[in-house]
Scaffold this motif. Structure first.
Motif, PDB file in Angstrom:
ATOM      1  N   LYS A  17      -6.424  17.765  27.418  1.00  0.00           N
ATOM      2  CA  LYS A  17      -6.873  18.719  28.435  1.00  0.00           C
ATOM      3  C   LYS A  17      -7.956  19.618  27.855  1.00  0.00           C
ATOM      4  CE  LYS A  17      -3.237  19.078  31.685  1.00  0.00           C
ATOM      5  NZ  LYS A  17      -2.672  19.789  32.746  1.00  0.00           N
ATOM      6  N   MET A  18      -9.020  19.779  28.633  1.00  0.00           N
ATOM      7  CA  MET A  18     -10.103  20.683  28.271  1.00  0.00           C
ATOM      8  C   MET A  18     -10.320  21.628  29.446  1.00  0.00           C
ATOM      9  SD  MET A  18     -12.862  18.252  26.431  1.00  0.00           S
ATOM     10  CE  MET A  18     -12.481  17.427  24.904  1.00  0.00           C
ATOM     11  N   GLU A  19      -9.978  22.899  29.221  1.00  0.00           N
ATOM     12  CA  GLU A  19     -10.088  23.895  30.290  1.00  0.00           C
ATOM     13  C   GLU A  19     -11.386  24.658  30.113  1.00  0.00           C
ATOM     14  OE1 GLU A  19      -6.446  25.879  29.354  1.00  0.00           O
ATOM     15  OE2 GLU A  19      -5.326  24.687  30.806  1.00  0.00           O
ATOM     16  N   PHE A  84     -11.050  28.859  26.075  1.00  0.00           N
ATOM     17  CA  PHE A  84     -11.708  28.511  24.824  1.00  0.00           C
ATOM     18  C   PHE A  84     -10.731  27.971  23.790  1.00  0.00           C
ATOM     19  CE2 PHE A  84     -15.500  29.543  26.564  1.00  0.00           C
ATOM     20  CZ  PHE A  84     -16.538  29.778  25.680  1.00  0.00           C
ATOM     21  N   ASN A  85      -9.417  28.074  24.058  1.00  0.00           N
ATOM     22  CA  ASN A  85      -8.439  27.442  23.170  1.00  0.00           C
ATOM     23  C   ASN A  85      -8.524  25.924  23.252  1.00  0.00           C
ATOM     24  OD1 ASN A  85      -7.296  29.693  21.985  1.00  0.00           O
ATOM     25  ND2 ASN A  85      -5.873  29.990  23.671  1.00  0.00           N
ATOM     26  N   GLY A 120     -15.815  34.912  19.206  1.00  0.00           N
ATOM     27  CA  GLY A 120     -16.280  34.397  17.921  1.00  0.00           C
ATOM     28  C   GLY A 120     -16.344  32.885  17.801  1.00  0.00           C
ATOM     29  N   LYS A 121     -16.375  32.172  18.915  1.00  0.00           N
ATOM     30  CA  LYS A 121     -16.478  30.714  18.866  1.00  0.00           C
ATOM     31  C   LYS A 121     -17.854  30.274  19.347  1.00  0.00           C
ATOM     32  CE  LYS A 121     -11.699  29.254  19.431  1.00  0.00           C
ATOM     33  NZ  LYS A 121     -10.812  28.340  20.134  1.00  0.00           N
ATOM     34  N   LEU A 181     -17.908  18.163  23.494  1.00  0.00           N
ATOM     35  CA  LEU A 181     -16.543  18.647  23.365  1.00  0.00           C
ATOM     36  C   LEU A 181     -15.589  17.609  22.784  1.00  0.00           C
ATOM     37  CD1 LEU A 181     -16.192  20.610  26.704  1.00  0.00           C
ATOM     38  CD2 LEU A 181     -16.564  21.553  24.411  1.00  0.00           C
ATOM     39  N   SER A 182     -15.859  16.337  22.990  1.00  0.00           N
ATOM     40  CA  SER A 182     -14.912  15.321  22.520  1.00  0.00           C
ATOM     41  C   SER A 182     -14.918  15.198  21.002  1.00  0.00           C
ATOM     42  CB  SER A 182     -15.209  13.968  23.164  1.00  0.00           C
ATOM     43  OG  SER A 182     -16.487  13.503  22.785  1.00  0.00           O
ATOM     44  N   THR A 183     -15.913  15.739  20.348  1.00  0.00           N
ATOM     45  CA  THR A 183     -15.933  15.711  18.877  1.00  0.00           C
ATOM     46  C   THR A 183     -15.204  16.892  18.280  1.00  0.00           C
ATOM     47  OG1 THR A 183     -18.055  16.884  18.809  1.00  0.00           O
ATOM     48  CG2 THR A 183     -18.119  14.472  18.864  1.00  0.00           C
TER      49      THR A 183
END
Length: 184
Positions: A17-19, A84-85, A120-121, A181-183
């Protein structure tokens, strides 16, 4: 417990899951884009989202969860930290014909960017330049300049020409997000 169940779900079903947040001025086309992506069709939406809406869609080997924010910046820090988690991504939908409101979209984007700096990300910002199917649409260069994207140097950003009505460019934008994002 939550992280353990999330990892177990990923192992069993193979979907991570990517929110992510989807923001933009009222009537920029956020809901239309979400409906097109998730249901594959166009629907005329005549009222703005109040609060936020959450939609989920499987895309390749991940599950994208979109939190569409309806104009209010309240609780943005909480939502940013939450999203962002799983995926440090922000989607900004811009009305490409909205020459009179593009500056407001810039202010909104840069407010979010300040909050992202606090977290900070490194962030990935996808800008859907929506309504590109209309003759009065600004060019990608105009949108990039009006949003002052060149000043965002610590984060990756991409402007994708799109149309929520026709669906053009929507999957190209998701492909860009997926690649980055998948990396992670």
């Amino acid at each position: 417990m939550g992280a353990m169940s999330s990892n177990l779900t990923t192992m069993i079903y193979g979907k991570k899951k990517m929110e992510m947040l989807m923001i933009g001025r009222g009537f920029a086309g956020k809901s239309t884009i979400l409906h097109r992506l998730i249901h594959g069709g166009f629907i005329s939406i005549n009222n703005a989202t109040i609060g936020f809406d959450a939609e989920e869609m499987d895309y390749k080997d991940v599950s994208f969860v979109f939190f569409e924010i309806g104009g209010q910046l309240r609780n943005m820090q909480f939502l940013l930290k939450h999203c962002f988690n799983t995926a440090p991504a922000l989607i900004l939908v811009v009305d490409s014909c909205g020459r009179d409101i593009i500056k407001e979209a810039r202010v909104e984007l840069h407010l979010y960017m300040k909050e992202i700096e606090v977290i900070g990300k490194k962030a990935y910002i996808l800008v859907y330049a929506n309504k590109q199917d209309l003759p009065s649409a600004m060019s990608i260069a105009e949108i990039t300049d009006n949003l002052d994207l060149q000043s965002i140097t610590r984060h990756c950003w991409h402007v994708q020409a799109s149309s929520g009505v026709t669906g053009e460019g929507l999957h190209d934008g998701l492909d860009w997000l997926y690649r980055h994002l998948s990396t992670k």
